[in-house]
Design a protein around this motif. Structure first.
Motif, PDB file in Angstrom:
ATOM      1  N   GLY A   1       0.813  -1.119  -0.126  1.00  0.00           N
ATOM      2  CA  GLY A   1       0.139   0.010  -0.117  1.00  0.00           C
ATOM      3  C   GLY A   1       0.886   1.445  -0.055  1.00  0.00           C
ATOM      4  O   GLY A   1       0.797   2.055   0.693  1.00  0.00           O
ATOM      5  N   GLU A   2       1.616   1.365  -0.902  1.00  0.00           N
ATOM      6  CA  GLU A   2       2.448   2.732  -1.164  1.00  0.00           C
ATOM      7  C   GLU A   2       2.629   2.992  -2.620  1.00  0.00           C
ATOM      8  O   GLU A   2       2.651   2.383  -3.419  1.00  0.00           O
ATOM      9  CB  GLU A   2       3.803   2.505  -0.633  1.00  0.00           C
ATOM     10  N   PRO A   3       2.370   4.463  -2.917  1.00  0.00           N
ATOM     11  CA  PRO A   3       2.773   5.075  -4.046  1.00  0.00           C
ATOM     12  C   PRO A   3       3.937   4.318  -5.012  1.00  0.00           C
ATOM     13  O   PRO A   3       5.165   4.323  -4.258  1.00  0.00           O
ATOM     14  CB  PRO A   3       2.741   6.391  -3.987  1.00  0.00           C
ATOM     15  N   ASP A   4       4.206   4.188  -6.309  1.00  0.00           N
ATOM     16  CA  ASP A   4       5.371   3.899  -6.831  1.00  0.00           C
ATOM     17  C   ASP A   4       6.049   4.926  -7.286  1.00  0.00           C
ATOM     18  O   ASP A   4       7.241   5.022  -7.836  1.00  0.00           O
ATOM     19  CB  ASP A   4       4.799   2.863  -7.749  1.00  0.00           C
ATOM     20  N   PHE A   5       5.575   6.433  -6.826  1.00  0.00           N
ATOM     21  CA  PHE A   5       6.352   7.385  -7.435  1.00  0.00           C
ATOM     22  C   PHE A   5       7.418   8.022  -6.476  1.00  0.00           C
ATOM     23  O   PHE A   5       7.295   7.605  -5.316  1.00  0.00           O
ATOM     24  CB  PHE A   5       5.378   8.670  -7.496  1.00  0.00           C
ATOM     25  N   ASP A   6       8.487   8.441  -6.836  1.00  0.00           N
ATOM     26  CA  ASP A   6       9.512   8.914  -5.968  1.00  0.00           C
ATOM     27  C   ASP A   6       8.829  10.130  -5.217  1.00  0.00           C
ATOM     28  O   ASP A   6       8.068  10.974  -5.724  1.00  0.00           O
ATOM     29  CB  ASP A   6      10.688   9.601  -7.076  1.00  0.00           C
ATOM     30  N   THR A   7       9.516  10.445  -4.044  1.00  0.00           N
ATOM     31  CA  THR A   7       9.131  11.622  -3.322  1.00  0.00           C
ATOM     32  C   THR A   7       9.483  12.970  -4.277  1.00  0.00           C
ATOM     33  O   THR A   7      10.603  13.006  -4.988  1.00  0.00           O
ATOM     34  CB  THR A   7       9.850  11.801  -1.949  1.00  0.00           C
ATOM     35  N   PRO A   8       8.675  13.832  -4.524  1.00  0.00           N
ATOM     36  CA  PRO A   8       8.888  15.213  -5.278  1.00  0.00           C
ATOM     37  C   PRO A   8      10.353  15.695  -4.696  1.00  0.00           C
ATOM     38  O   PRO A   8      10.810  15.679  -3.815  1.00  0.00           O
ATOM     39  CB  PRO A   8       7.735  15.780  -4.939  1.00  0.00           C
ATOM     40  N   GLU A   9      10.738  16.172  -5.868  1.00  0.00           N
ATOM     41  CA  GLU A   9      12.393  16.661  -5.673  1.00  0.00           C
ATOM     42  C   GLU A   9      12.402  17.662  -5.010  1.00  0.00           C
ATOM     43  O   GLU A   9      13.272  17.587  -4.075  1.00  0.00           O
ATOM     44  CB  GLU A   9      12.734  17.127  -7.213  1.00  0.00           C
ATOM     45  N   HIS A  10      11.481  18.855  -4.825  1.00  0.00           N
ATOM     46  CA  HIS A  10      11.704  19.767  -3.714  1.00  0.00           C
ATOM     47  C   HIS A  10      11.513  19.341  -2.232  1.00  0.00           C
ATOM     48  O   HIS A  10      12.133  19.917  -1.518  1.00  0.00           O
ATOM     49  CB  HIS A  10      10.607  20.786  -4.064  1.00  0.00           C
TER      50      HIS A  10
ATOM     51  N   ILE B   1      -5.793   9.180   5.834  1.00  0.00           N
ATOM     52  CA  ILE B   1      -4.445   9.143   5.130  1.00  0.00           C
ATOM     53  C   ILE B   1      -4.792   9.144   3.957  1.00  0.00           C
ATOM     54  O   ILE B   1      -3.694   9.627   2.948  1.00  0.00           O
ATOM     55  CB  ILE B   1      -3.803   8.126   5.799  1.00  0.00           C
ATOM     56  N   TYR B   2      -5.713   8.699   3.111  1.00  0.00           N
ATOM     57  CA  TYR B   2      -6.056   8.569   1.863  1.00  0.00           C
ATOM     58  C   TYR B   2      -6.845   9.979   1.206  1.00  0.00           C
ATOM     59  O   TYR B   2      -7.325   9.821   0.157  1.00  0.00           O
ATOM     60  CB  TYR B   2      -6.579   7.395   1.294  1.00  0.00           C
ATOM     61  N   GLU B   3      -6.875  10.908   1.994  1.00  0.00           N
ATOM     62  CA  GLU B   3      -7.747  12.166   1.804  1.00  0.00           C
ATOM     63  C   GLU B   3      -7.766  12.394   0.341  1.00  0.00           C
ATOM     64  O   GLU B   3      -8.613  12.698  -0.419  1.00  0.00           O
ATOM     65  CB  GLU B   3      -7.413  13.312   2.662  1.00  0.00           C
TER      66      GLU B   3
ATOM     67  N   SER C   1       2.423  10.296   3.924  1.00  0.00           N
ATOM     68  CA  SER C   1       2.959   9.163   3.072  1.00  0.00           C
ATOM     69  C   SER C   1       2.326   8.851   1.819  1.00  0.00           C
ATOM     70  O   SER C   1       3.010   8.526   1.025  1.00  0.00           O
ATOM     71  CB  SER C   1       2.579   7.939   3.973  1.00  0.00           C
ATOM     72  N   LYS C   2       1.100   9.057   1.760  1.00  0.00           N
ATOM     73  CA  LYS C   2       0.402   8.698   0.702  1.00  0.00           C
ATOM     74  C   LYS C   2       0.247   9.920  -0.427  1.00  0.00           C
ATOM     75  O   LYS C   2       0.398   9.540  -1.410  1.00  0.00           O
ATOM     76  CB  LYS C   2      -1.154   8.209   0.758  1.00  0.00           C
ATOM     77  N   ALA C   3      -0.092  10.933   0.222  1.00  0.00           N
ATOM     78  CA  ALA C   3      -0.264  12.126  -0.686  1.00  0.00           C
ATOM     79  C   ALA C   3       0.854  12.790  -1.439  1.00  0.00           C
ATOM     80  O   ALA C   3       0.842  13.232  -2.516  1.00  0.00           O
ATOM     81  CB  ALA C   3      -0.902  13.236   0.287  1.00  0.00           C
ATOM     82  N   TYR C   4       2.175  12.514  -0.635  1.00  0.00           N
ATOM     83  CA  TYR C   4       3.281  12.925  -1.345  1.00  0.00           C
ATOM     84  C   TYR C   4       4.299  11.841  -1.425  1.00  0.00           C
ATOM     85  O   TYR C   4       5.498  12.341  -1.703  1.00  0.00           O
ATOM     86  CB  TYR C   4       3.985  14.092  -0.361  1.00  0.00           C
ATOM     87  N   ALA C   5       3.903  10.450  -1.407  1.00  0.00           N
ATOM     88  CA  ALA C   5       4.784   9.402  -1.621  1.00  0.00           C
ATOM     89  C   ALA C   5       6.052   9.602  -0.824  1.00  0.00           C
ATOM     90  O   ALA C   5       7.214   9.565  -1.092  1.00  0.00           O
ATOM     91  CB  ALA C   5       5.259   9.502  -3.139  1.00  0.00           C
TER      92      ALA C   5
ATOM     93  N   GLN D   1      -2.486  16.487  -7.693  1.00  0.00           N
ATOM     94  CA  GLN D   1      -3.248  16.658  -8.655  1.00  0.00           C
ATOM     95  C   GLN D   1      -2.702  15.673  -9.599  1.00  0.00           C
ATOM     96  O   GLN D   1      -3.418  14.779 -10.218  1.00  0.00           O
ATOM     97  CB  GLN D   1      -3.388  17.939  -9.203  1.00  0.00           C
ATOM     98  N   GLN D   2      -1.625  15.783 -10.102  1.00  0.00           N
ATOM     99  CA  GLN D   2      -0.773  14.973 -10.965  1.00  0.00           C
ATOM    100  C   GLN D   2      -0.890  13.353 -10.658  1.00  0.00           C
ATOM    101  O   GLN D   2      -1.447  12.429 -11.451  1.00  0.00           O
ATOM    102  CB  GLN D   2       0.560  15.183 -11.142  1.00  0.00           C
ATOM    103  N   SER D   3      -0.615  13.174  -9.304  1.00  0.00           N
ATOM    104  CA  SER D   3      -0.736  11.624  -9.144  1.00  0.00           C
ATOM    105  C   SER D   3      -2.194  11.011  -8.903  1.00  0.00           C
ATOM    106  O   SER D   3      -2.417   9.769  -9.336  1.00  0.00           O
ATOM    107  CB  SER D   3      -0.232  11.395  -7.639  1.00  0.00           C
ATOM    108  N   ARG D   4      -3.012  11.865  -8.502  1.00  0.00           N
ATOM    109  CA  ARG D   4      -4.557  11.741  -8.593  1.00  0.00           C
ATOM    110  C   ARG D   4      -4.819  11.103  -9.928  1.00  0.00           C
ATOM    111  O   ARG D   4      -5.542   9.867 -10.165  1.00  0.00           O
ATOM    112  CB  ARG D   4      -5.295  12.723  -7.636  1.00  0.00           C
ATOM    113  N   ALA D   5      -4.553  11.914 -10.836  1.00  0.00           N
ATOM    114  CA  ALA D   5      -4.990  11.554 -12.143  1.00  0.00           C
ATOM    115  C   ALA D   5      -4.458  10.283 -12.550  1.00  0.00           C
ATOM    116  O   ALA D   5      -5.073   9.426 -13.252  1.00  0.00           O
ATOM    117  CB  ALA D   5      -4.695  12.668 -13.227  1.00  0.00           C
ATOM    118  N   VAL D   6      -3.317  10.076 -12.412  1.00  0.00           N
ATOM    119  CA  VAL D   6      -2.439   8.735 -12.660  1.00  0.00           C
ATOM    120  C   VAL D   6      -3.349   7.606 -12.170  1.00  0.00           C
ATOM    121  O   VAL D   6      -3.686   6.499 -12.737  1.00  0.00           O
ATOM    122  CB  VAL D   6      -1.086   8.706 -12.360  1.00  0.00           C
TER     123      VAL D   6
END
Length: 401
Positions: A40-49, A207-209, A239-243, A293-298
Motif C-alpha cells: 500500500g504505497e505509491p510507486d512514485f518518487d518523493t517530489p524533488e523539492h 490518510i488517503y484524503e 505518506s500517501k499524498a506525497y509519496a 493532482q498529477q498523481s491522483r489523475a494517474v
C-alpha cells in the motif's frame, strides 16, 4: 520460561500484508519474477523539492532531537493544512507529529484504552486496527459493511453497536482496503448517532484524503459536525499524498487533553520523529501541491484500467472504488474450483496463495481485512505492470475448472 512473551503480544497476529510481502521476497530470492499488487504505497518518487529539503536539513545541521510533539514549524504547517483543506479551526498547539500515521493511531489507543473498553471497527478494515486495539488492552468490535452498503457503516448499524463499553469508533475514508468514500451526507448521518453518545471518541483516519476520484470532494467528520470536534482525533500524514512512506511522518489534531496524553506516551516511547523527515514534511505541506493532482489523475486512470480487466476475468467481480489505490474484487466465483496445477480453492486465502504460486502475482486475501471472499489489489504500479498482472490473473481464472 525465559522466552515468555507479553500475553497480548503473544496473541497478536502479524500483518497479513507483510506475510504476503515476505512470501514475495522469498520467491524473488529463488529467481522468480513476481508482480506484487499487495503493497500500500505509491510507486512514485518523493517530489524533488521535498527530497532537497531533507538534504538541506542534513547539511544545515538539523540532525538532533526535536520536541516530542514535533518542531513548531511543522506543527504550524500541519495546523495550516487542517485549516486550509479541512476547515478545522486549529492552531499549532492543537497538533501532534508522530513517527508515521500508524504511530498516531497506536498512541491514541494506548493512551485511552482500559480493560473492557471496546473499539468499533467497521469491516472490511485495515489489518492493523484490530491488532493495535488488542495490544492496547481493548476489544475490537467488528461491524460487517458489505457490498450492498458500499462497504460503508450505516447509522442504524452504528446505533445498534454502541454500548456502555464503547470507547472509540474508527472511521477510515477513503478506505483501505475497499476505496470506499463517505459523502458529507453519510458523515452527517453518522454524526447524528454519535451526538447521542457523548462517551464515544472517534478516530478519523484520513490518510488517503487526496486520493478521491470522479470529481468528489473530501469531507472529514469534525468538519461536517463541529459539535463532535471535542472528541474526534483527525489523523493524516505525508505518506500517501506525497509519496513519502519511508519518511515516517504522521500527524493529528484533536482535543488537547488527548494530544497531551499521546505526547506523554510518545515521550517515553520514541521521543520525536526524525528531525530530517520533519523538515522534509514542512516542504511537502507548505510547498507546491501540483504533485497531488498529477498523481491522483494517474491513479484514477489505473483504477479504471484495473477494474475493467478484473471484471473480464472469469470468477471475479469488482465494483469501482471511489478513492485510495485499491480494488476489492469478489472471488466468490472461483471458490470450489480447482486450478490448473490442481489446487482446490476453498477460501479467498487459497486464491491469493495460488495466484502467487501459479500466476506469479501477489495480492492479499479479503478475509485478512475482515470480509471474505475478496481479493485486495493495489494498483500502485505502472500501467504496463498492471496489464501484465491482470493478464496473468485472467489466465489463472480461465484455467480453473
Amino acid at each position: 520460561m525465559v522466552n515468555r512473551l507479553n500475553q497480548r503480544l503473544a496473541q497478536a497476529q502479524p500483518s497479513a500484508t507483510y506475510r504476503i510481502i515476505d512470501r514475495v521476497a522469498a520467491r524473488r530470492a529463488e529467481g522468480v519474477s513476481i508482480i506484487s499488487l499487495c503493497a500500500g504505497e505509491p510507486d512514485f518518487d518523493t517530489p524533488e523539492h521535498i527530497r532537497q529539503a531533507g538534504i538541506a536539513a542534513i547539511r544545515n545541521g538539523h540532525t538532533r532531537y526535536t520536541q516530542v510533539a514535533g518542531v513548531r514549524a511543522l506543527r504550524e504547517a500541519v495546523a495550516a493544512k487542517f485549516c486550509r483543506e479541512n476547515g478545522l479551526d486549529v492552531t499549532w498547539q492543537d497538533t501532534l507529529v508522530s513517527n508515521g500515521g500508524k504511530h498516531v493511531i497506536y498512541n491514541a489507543l494506548a493512551a485511552t484504552l482500559n480493560e473492557g473498553d471496546q473499539v468499533i471497527v467497521p469491516a472490511p478494515y485495515w489489518v492493523s486496527y484490530p491488532e493495535m486495539v488488542e495490544l492496547c488492552g481493548g476489544t475490537a468490535q467488528f461491524l460487517a459493511c458489505g457490498a450492498e452498503d458500499g462497504f460503508k457503516l450505516t447509522p442504524a448499524a452504528l446505533e445498534l453497536a454502541i454500548n456502555a463499553n464503547t470507547r472509540w469508533l474508527i472511521l477510515n475514508s477513503p478506505s483501505n482496503p475497499t476505496g470506499a468514500v463517505y459523502s458529507r451526507q453519510e458523515l452527517q448521518a453518522l454524526a447524528q448517532v454519535l451526538l447521542s453518545h457523548p462517551r464515544v471518541l472517534v478516530l478519523a483516519d484520513d490518510i488517503y484524503e487526496h486520493l478521491l476520484f470522479d470529481g468528489q470532494v473530501f469531507h472529514t467528520l469534525a468538519q461536517v459536525e463541529p459539535r463532535l470536534a471535542p472528541r474526534v482525533l483527525t489523523m493524516n500524514g505525508v505518506s500517501k499524498a506525497y509519496a513519502m512512506t519511508g519518511w515516517r511522518i504522521g500527524f493529528a489534531t484533536g482535543p488537547r487533553w488527548l494530544l497531551e496524553a499521546m505526547e506523554k506516551l510518545q515521550g517515553q516511547q520514541t521521543s520525536g520523529a526524525s528531525a530530517i523527515s520533519q523538515h522534509a514534511a514542512i516542504a511537502a505541506l507548505n510547498g507546491p501541491q501540483d504533485f497531488i493532482q498529477q498523481s491522483r489523475a494517474v491513479f484514477e486512470k489505473r483504477r479504471d484500467l484495473v477494474v475493467s480487466l478484473l471484471n473480464a476475468a472469469p470468477g471475479l467481480a469488482c465494483t469501482t472504488p471511489s478513492g485510495a489505490f485499491y480494488a476489492f474484487a469478489s472471488c466468490a466465483g472461483l471458490l470450489g474450483r480447482t486450478t490448473a496445477a490442481g489446487t482446490l480453492l476453498e477460501t479467498d486465502e487459497d486464491v491469493a496463495h495460488a495466484l502467487l504460486d501459479e500466476a506469479n502475482v501477489a495480492v492479499v486475501h479479503g478475509s485478512a481485512f475482515g470480509l471474505a471472499p475478496y481479493l485486495r489489489i493495489a494498483y500502485a504500479l505502472d500501467e504496463e505492470s498492471l496489464r501484465q498482472a491482470c493478464a496473468a490473473i485472467h489466465r489463472f481464472c480461465a484455467a480453473t475448472r
